[in-house]
Structure formats: structure tokens, C-alpha cells
Write a protein that holds these residues in place. Structure first.
Motif, PDB file in Angstrom:
ATOM      1  N   VAL A  50       0.860  -1.178   0.000  1.00 47.57           N
ATOM      2  CA  VAL A  50       0.000   0.000   0.000  1.00 47.57           C
ATOM      3  C   VAL A  50       0.899   1.231   0.000  1.00 47.57           C
ATOM      4  O   VAL A  50       2.049   1.178   0.427  1.00 47.57           O
ATOM      5  CB  VAL A  50      -0.954   0.034   1.225  1.00 47.57           C
ATOM      6  N   ASP A  51       0.367   2.324  -0.485  1.00 48.20           N
ATOM      7  CA  ASP A  51       1.112   3.575  -0.464  1.00 48.20           C
ATOM      8  C   ASP A  51       1.187   4.099   0.962  1.00 48.20           C
ATOM      9  O   ASP A  51       0.249   3.941   1.749  1.00 48.20           O
ATOM     10  CB  ASP A  51       0.430   4.622  -1.346  1.00 48.20           C
ATOM     11  N   PHE A  52       2.298   4.749   1.271  1.00 43.90           N
ATOM     12  CA  PHE A  52       2.399   5.449   2.544  1.00 43.90           C
ATOM     13  C   PHE A  52       1.438   6.633   2.502  1.00 43.90           C
ATOM     14  O   PHE A  52       1.343   7.334   1.500  1.00 43.90           O
ATOM     15  CB  PHE A  52       3.835   5.941   2.764  1.00 43.90           C
ATOM     16  N   ASN A  56      -2.047   5.747   7.311  1.00 43.63           N
ATOM     17  CA  ASN A  56      -1.293   4.622   7.884  1.00 43.63           C
ATOM     18  C   ASN A  56       0.005   5.070   8.566  1.00 43.63           C
ATOM     19  O   ASN A  56       0.774   4.246   9.054  1.00 43.63           O
ATOM     20  CB  ASN A  56      -1.022   3.533   6.836  1.00 43.63           C
ATOM     21  N   ALA A  57       0.240   6.381   8.631  1.00 42.42           N
ATOM     22  CA  ALA A  57       1.488   6.905   9.178  1.00 42.42           C
ATOM     23  C   ALA A  57       1.706   6.486  10.630  1.00 42.42           C
ATOM     24  O   ALA A  57       2.822   6.140  11.019  1.00 42.42           O
ATOM     25  CB  ALA A  57       1.535   8.425   9.051  1.00 42.42           C
ATOM     26  N   ASP A  92      10.794  11.030   0.768  1.00 41.49           N
ATOM     27  CA  ASP A  92       9.829  10.991  -0.328  1.00 41.49           C
ATOM     28  C   ASP A  92       8.812   9.905   0.017  1.00 41.49           C
ATOM     29  O   ASP A  92       9.190   8.738   0.160  1.00 41.49           O
ATOM     30  CB  ASP A  92      10.548  10.663  -1.638  1.00 41.49           C
ATOM     31  N   PRO A  93       7.546  10.258   0.165  1.00 41.75           N
ATOM     32  CA  PRO A  93       6.548   9.241   0.511  1.00 41.75           C
ATOM     33  C   PRO A  93       6.525   8.057  -0.473  1.00 41.75           C
ATOM     34  O   PRO A  93       6.222   6.937  -0.076  1.00 41.75           O
ATOM     35  CB  PRO A  93       5.223  10.009   0.475  1.00 41.75           C
ATOM     36  N   ALA A  94       6.881   8.297  -1.728  1.00 40.98           N
ATOM     37  CA  ALA A  94       6.901   7.206  -2.714  1.00 40.98           C
ATOM     38  C   ALA A  94       8.015   6.210  -2.437  1.00 40.98           C
ATOM     39  O   ALA A  94       8.011   5.099  -2.979  1.00 40.98           O
ATOM     40  CB  ALA A  94       7.054   7.776  -4.123  1.00 40.98           C
TER      41      ALA A  94
END
Length: 182
Positions: A50-52, A56-57, A92-94
């Protein structure tokens, strides 16, 4: 600071701690050459990436903190850590890879834009099942696609489980360093 108290070998590829080297005052810089990437390993079907996100942090941060309790390293408090994604150009969140199962977040690899793995944690209930190796290979594939030559990380010398994982992932020891006091 580099510990030059004993020789490790003639070239970086010859460096390797001995079987009894597990100092809590030292860490190792390790590297993976990305010139030859193998087909990535998949994680179990019960897991999905899943993406950050802000949603979900908290769970991601909680798992990273658990990892530091079990294996060493440092993760700042939640607000400071989260602020890094907005104000630190290395974040970078990615490049924060998150795996979940039906219970929630179970593995995280947080990387910096400089092809550095800042943190990698697999929840203890899933360790030893190939999740960490699959996640590492996903990180390597991502940075190879970004045309990086290698990926680095630091590992506590005393974290033997992590060191074995990184060795299986074809990472090699580059430099032994003394841990800076907190």
C-alpha cells in the motif's frame, strides 16, 4: 568515526565482521550493487503493498519504533518523523514501502532519495518467512529503475538477524563505524 583498530581485508568486498563481532557500540555501512538485478521475489499472497499515507502513518511509525527496540537504530518522535516527509528533501513518501496483511502494517522499508535505506522492519510474527528479502528486492528494483548504481544502509553490528538478511540480499560490508553517543 571509522574503527581502524583491526584490518578487515584488502578491498571493500573482503570486509566482513567475524562470527563473534556483535558490538553494540559499532555499526556497519553495507551496500548492494545494482548493476545486476535479479528477478524480484514476491511476498506471500496474504500481503499487499500500500502507499504510505497520513492514514497509515501512525501504524508505520509504530512498527519502525518496534524495530528500533528490537534491533537498534533511531526513529524520532512521530511529529518530527512525519514532518520529514514534507520538509526534508531526502524524504519521499513514494520511497516508503509499506506491506499490510489483514491485521494492518507488517513491514516497512523507508528509503531516502539518495538510494539509502533509512529503516527496514518486518513485524516479529512474520520474520523468517522471506518478507524482508522480498521487500529488499523491491527496494533494489525501484532504485535500479531510477538509474542508481547502488543502495546503502547502516546496520548495528549487534543486530545479527538483520546482518544475515542483508548478506542473503547480496549486500556487502563497506565500513565499520563507531556509534555516536546520543
Amino acid at each position: 568515526m571509522l574503527d581502524r583498530s583491526r584490518p578487515y581485508g584488502r578491498s571493500p568486498r573482503d570486509l566482513k565482521p567475524g562470527v563473534h563481532d556483535a558490538s553494540p557500540e559499532h555499526y556497519w555501512l553495507m551496500r548492494r550493487d545494482l548493476s545486476q538485478i535479479h528477478r524480484p521475489l514476491g511476498w506471500p499472497d496474504s500481503l499487499h503493498r500500500v502507499d504510505f499515507s497520513r492514514e497509515n502513518a501512525v501504524a508505520v511509525h509504530r512498527l519502525l519504533r518496534l524495530g528500533t527496540e528490537l534491533g537498534g537504530g533511531r526513529v524520532p518522535d512521530f511529529e518530527t518523523w512525519l514532518d520529514g516527509f514534507e520538509n526534508d528533501p531526502e524524504f519521499d513518501p513514494a520511497l516508503c514501502f509499506v506491506l499490510e496483511d489483514s491485521s494492518g502494517v507488517i513491514a516497512v522499508a523507508q528509503c531516502w532519495t539518495s538510494a539509502f535505506i533509512r529503516n527496514l522492519v518486518v513485524h516479529p510474527r512474520l520474520q523468517g518467512q522471506g518478507v524482508g528479502l522480498a521487500l529488499l528486492n523491491h527496494v533494489f528494483e525501484t532504485f535500479a529503475a531510477r538509474h542508481e548504481g547502488h543502495v546503502d544502509l547502516k546496520v548495528m553490528e549487534s543486530n545479527l538477524t538483520a546482518r544475515r538478511l542483508y548478506e542473503r540480499a547480496e549486500m556487502y560490508y563497506v565500513q565499520r563505524c563507531e556509534l555516536e553517543p546520543r
